[in-house]
Motif scaffolding. Structure first.
Motif, PDB file in Angstrom:
ATOM      1  N   VAL A  25       0.843  -1.203   0.000  1.00  0.00           N
ATOM      2  CA  VAL A  25       0.000   0.000   0.000  1.00  0.00           C
ATOM      3  C   VAL A  25       0.875   1.248   0.000  1.00  0.00           C
ATOM      4  O   VAL A  25       0.606   2.210  -0.730  1.00  0.00           O
ATOM      5  N   LEU A  26       1.937   1.249   0.783  1.00  0.00           N
ATOM      6  CA  LEU A  26       2.850   2.398   0.783  1.00  0.00           C
ATOM      7  C   LEU A  26       3.510   2.567  -0.583  1.00  0.00           C
ATOM      8  O   LEU A  26       3.651   3.688  -1.073  1.00  0.00           O
ATOM      9  N   LEU A  27       3.926   1.466  -1.189  1.00  0.00           N
ATOM     10  CA  LEU A  27       4.537   1.547  -2.517  1.00  0.00           C
ATOM     11  C   LEU A  27       3.547   2.077  -3.552  1.00  0.00           C
ATOM     12  O   LEU A  27       3.944   2.704  -4.531  1.00  0.00           O
ATOM     13  N   SER A  28       2.265   1.831  -3.313  1.00  0.00           N
ATOM     14  CA  SER A  28       1.229   2.262  -4.249  1.00  0.00           C
ATOM     15  C   SER A  28       0.715   3.658  -3.940  1.00  0.00           C
ATOM     16  O   SER A  28      -0.285   4.087  -4.510  1.00  0.00           O
ATOM     17  N   GLY A  29       1.365   4.351  -3.048  1.00  0.00           N
ATOM     18  CA  GLY A  29       0.962   5.723  -2.741  1.00  0.00           C
ATOM     19  C   GLY A  29      -0.251   5.812  -1.847  1.00  0.00           C
ATOM     20  O   GLY A  29      -0.999   6.785  -1.894  1.00  0.00           O
ATOM     21  N   GLY A  30      -0.484   4.809  -1.014  1.00  0.00           N
ATOM     22  CA  GLY A  30      -1.617   4.838  -0.102  1.00  0.00           C
ATOM     23  C   GLY A  30      -2.895   4.292  -0.701  1.00  0.00           C
ATOM     24  O   GLY A  30      -3.928   4.270  -0.038  1.00  0.00           O
ATOM     25  N   ASP A  31      -2.846   3.841  -1.924  1.00  0.00           N
ATOM     26  CA  ASP A  31      -4.020   3.273  -2.591  1.00  0.00           C
ATOM     27  C   ASP A  31      -4.125   1.802  -2.213  1.00  0.00           C
ATOM     28  O   ASP A  31      -3.359   0.963  -2.683  1.00  0.00           O
ATOM     29  N   ARG A  32      -5.070   1.477  -1.342  1.00  0.00           N
ATOM     30  CA  ARG A  32      -5.193   0.105  -0.838  1.00  0.00           C
ATOM     31  C   ARG A  32      -5.489  -0.887  -1.958  1.00  0.00           C
ATOM     32  O   ARG A  32      -4.955  -1.989  -1.971  1.00  0.00           O
ATOM     33  N   HIS A  33      -6.346  -0.514  -2.889  1.00  0.00           N
ATOM     34  CA  HIS A  33      -6.693  -1.436  -3.966  1.00  0.00           C
ATOM     35  C   HIS A  33      -5.486  -1.736  -4.854  1.00  0.00           C
ATOM     36  O   HIS A  33      -5.252  -2.884  -5.231  1.00  0.00           O
ATOM     37  N   ALA A  34      -4.717  -0.715  -5.178  1.00  0.00           N
ATOM     38  CA  ALA A  34      -3.514  -0.931  -5.987  1.00  0.00           C
ATOM     39  C   ALA A  34      -2.501  -1.755  -5.197  1.00  0.00           C
ATOM     40  O   ALA A  34      -1.811  -2.606  -5.767  1.00  0.00           O
ATOM     41  N   GLY A  35      -2.416  -1.526  -3.882  1.00  0.00           N
ATOM     42  CA  GLY A  35      -1.527  -2.312  -3.042  1.00  0.00           C
ATOM     43  C   GLY A  35      -1.936  -3.776  -2.996  1.00  0.00           C
ATOM     44  O   GLY A  35      -1.086  -4.676  -3.044  1.00  0.00           O
ATOM     45  N   GLU A  36      -3.244  -4.010  -2.915  1.00  0.00           N
ATOM     46  CA  GLU A  36      -3.729  -5.392  -2.928  1.00  0.00           C
ATOM     47  C   GLU A  36      -3.402  -6.072  -4.253  1.00  0.00           C
ATOM     48  O   GLU A  36      -3.006  -7.240  -4.280  1.00  0.00           O
ATOM     49  N   ASP A  37      -3.575  -5.340  -5.354  1.00  0.00           N
ATOM     50  CA  ASP A  37      -3.229  -5.892  -6.667  1.00  0.00           C
ATOM     51  C   ASP A  37      -1.740  -6.203  -6.757  1.00  0.00           C
ATOM     52  O   ASP A  37      -1.337  -7.253  -7.264  1.00  0.00           O
ATOM     53  N   LEU A  38      -0.917  -5.284  -6.271  1.00  0.00           N
ATOM     54  CA  LEU A  38       0.527  -5.467  -6.285  1.00  0.00           C
ATOM     55  C   LEU A  38       0.915  -6.709  -5.485  1.00  0.00           C
ATOM     56  O   LEU A  38       1.693  -7.551  -5.954  1.00  0.00           O
ATOM     57  N   LEU A  39       0.351  -6.855  -4.285  1.00  0.00           N
ATOM     58  CA  LEU A  39       0.653  -8.014  -3.441  1.00  0.00           C
ATOM     59  C   LEU A  39       0.135  -9.300  -4.069  1.00  0.00           C
ATOM     60  O   LEU A  39       0.828 -10.325  -4.065  1.00  0.00           O
ATOM     61  N   GLN A  40      -1.062  -9.262  -4.621  1.00  0.00           N
ATOM     62  CA  GLN A  40      -1.619 -10.463  -5.236  1.00  0.00           C
ATOM     63  C   GLN A  40      -0.738 -10.949  -6.384  1.00  0.00           C
ATOM     64  O   GLN A  40      -0.456 -12.140  -6.499  1.00  0.00           O
ATOM     65  N   ASN A  41      -0.277 -10.033  -7.222  1.00  0.00           N
ATOM     66  CA  ASN A  41       0.603 -10.428  -8.327  1.00  0.00           C
ATOM     67  C   ASN A  41       1.913 -11.005  -7.808  1.00  0.00           C
ATOM     68  O   ASN A  41       2.443 -11.965  -8.374  1.00  0.00           O
ATOM     69  N   ALA A  42       2.444 -10.418  -6.740  1.00  0.00           N
ATOM     70  CA  ALA A  42       3.691 -10.930  -6.161  1.00  0.00           C
ATOM     71  C   ALA A  42       3.485 -12.326  -5.590  1.00  0.00           C
ATOM     72  O   ALA A  42       4.341 -13.210  -5.751  1.00  0.00           O
ATOM     73  N   LEU A  43       2.351 -12.560  -4.934  1.00  0.00           N
ATOM     74  CA  LEU A  43       2.074 -13.885  -4.365  1.00  0.00           C
ATOM     75  C   LEU A  43       1.837 -14.926  -5.457  1.00  0.00           C
ATOM     76  O   LEU A  43       2.217 -16.093  -5.302  1.00  0.00           O
ATOM     77  N   ILE A  44       1.243 -14.515  -6.560  1.00  0.00           N
ATOM     78  CA  ILE A  44       1.049 -15.439  -7.681  1.00  0.00           C
ATOM     79  C   ILE A  44       2.400 -15.881  -8.228  1.00  0.00           C
ATOM     80  O   ILE A  44       2.621 -17.066  -8.495  1.00  0.00           O
ATOM     81  N   LYS A  45       3.325 -14.930  -8.374  1.00  0.00           N
ATOM     82  CA  LYS A  45       4.665 -15.284  -8.851  1.00  0.00           C
ATOM     83  C   LYS A  45       5.371 -16.192  -7.856  1.00  0.00           C
ATOM     84  O   LYS A  45       6.075 -17.131  -8.242  1.00  0.00           O
ATOM     85  N   ALA A  46       5.195 -15.920  -6.571  1.00  0.00           N
ATOM     86  CA  ALA A  46       5.838 -16.747  -5.545  1.00  0.00           C
ATOM     87  C   ALA A  46       5.249 -18.158  -5.534  1.00  0.00           C
ATOM     88  O   ALA A  46       5.987 -19.137  -5.352  1.00  0.00           O
ATOM     89  N   ALA A  47       3.952 -18.278  -5.729  1.00  0.00           N
ATOM     90  CA  ALA A  47       3.315 -19.602  -5.723  1.00  0.00           C
ATOM     91  C   ALA A  47       3.866 -20.482  -6.836  1.00  0.00           C
ATOM     92  O   ALA A  47       4.072 -21.687  -6.638  1.00  0.00           O
ATOM     93  N   GLY A  48       4.131 -19.898  -7.975  1.00  0.00           N
ATOM     94  CA  GLY A  48       4.665 -20.668  -9.094  1.00  0.00           C
ATOM     95  C   GLY A  48       6.072 -21.193  -8.872  1.00  0.00           C
ATOM     96  O   GLY A  48       6.494 -22.162  -9.494  1.00  0.00           O
ATOM     97  N   ARG A  49       6.815 -20.548  -7.982  1.00  0.00           N
ATOM     98  CA  ARG A  49       8.199 -20.951  -7.711  1.00  0.00           C
ATOM     99  C   ARG A  49       8.398 -21.391  -6.262  1.00  0.00           C
ATOM    100  O   ARG A  49       9.521 -21.425  -5.775  1.00  0.00           O
ATOM    101  N   TRP A  50       7.327 -21.674  -5.569  1.00  0.00           N
ATOM    102  CA  TRP A  50       7.374 -21.902  -4.136  1.00  0.00           C
ATOM    103  C   TRP A  50       8.396 -22.961  -3.713  1.00  0.00           C
ATOM    104  O   TRP A  50       9.108 -22.784  -2.733  1.00  0.00           O
ATOM    105  N   HIS A  51       8.482 -24.043  -4.434  1.00  0.00           N
ATOM    106  CA  HIS A  51       9.390 -25.131  -4.036  1.00  0.00           C
ATOM    107  C   HIS A  51      10.862 -24.761  -4.239  1.00  0.00           C
ATOM    108  O   HIS A  51      11.737 -25.424  -3.696  1.00  0.00           O
ATOM    109  N   ARG A  52      11.132 -23.677  -4.980  1.00  0.00           N
ATOM    110  CA  ARG A  52      12.521 -23.262  -5.218  1.00  0.00           C
ATOM    111  C   ARG A  52      12.936 -22.049  -4.383  1.00  0.00           C
ATOM    112  O   ARG A  52      14.082 -21.620  -4.446  1.00  0.00           O
TER     113      ARG A  52
END
Length: 185
Positions: A25-52
């Protein structure tokens, strides 16, 4: 992803998502929705490589920072800037001092460029040394120093009231939850 890895990922998300969301949210300038989108995309990338992944939180934070850097490198930003006037302060300014400071800080951070906001979040909210910030952003330490200096100067120009609410005023007031970005004069 096998069942054990899925359970490990779910535990990580349950335990660390709130702290990671604050950073997003801080990286997104205080926009909670943009922060949630940013985190969701990061978690999706992490899920794909989780075992590594050896250090999941460090990996997800790195993805957050890099995605934010990619966003401010876009030729045309693809986000709306929501602007609203803040309501008048309440009757008791002492009771609302911390909330007022957070609102002023959020508004000022939202008016910074994405790069300026990213540098300040990494340096002051994440409390990373200049060398680490330079490594994450792919630039030199001197660039981080100058960007930090210019970002703080712009923050002061955008919200001069932060100087009155900052560390000097904190000595006169009871202990409050002040923003991680220290505004110096």
């Amino acid at each position: 992803m096998d069942a054990q890895a899925q359970e490990s990922f779910r535990e990580f998300v349950a335990n660390r998502s709130s702290a990671l969301l604050k950073t997003a949210v801080l990286l997104s300038g205080g926009d909670r929705h943009a922060g949630e989108d940013l985190l969701q995309n990061a978690l999706i990338k992490a899920a794909g490589r989780w075992h590594r992944i050896d250090e999941p939180e460090a990996y997800v934070r790195q993805v957050l920072y890099r995605q934010q850097v990619s966003r401010w490198r876009l030729k045309w930003p693809r986000r709306e800037l929501s602007v609203a006037e803040l309501p008048e302060t309440g009757v008791d300014p002492d009771a609302s001092g911390a909330a007022e400071l957070r609102l002023v800080m959020r508004g000022a951070l939202a008016r910074l460029t994405a790069r300026q906001r990213t540098v300040l979040v990494l340096r002051y909210f994440e409390d990373l040394p200049e060398g680490e910030v330079a490594r994450i952003l792919g630039c030199s330490v001197g660039t981080v120093r100058s960007a930090t200096h210019r970002s703080l100067a712009r923050l002061r120009a955008l919200a001069p009231e932060l100087a009155a609410l900052g560390p000097a005023a904190a000595e006169q007031r009871p202990s409050r939850d002040y923003s991680p970005v220290e505004v110096r004069q």
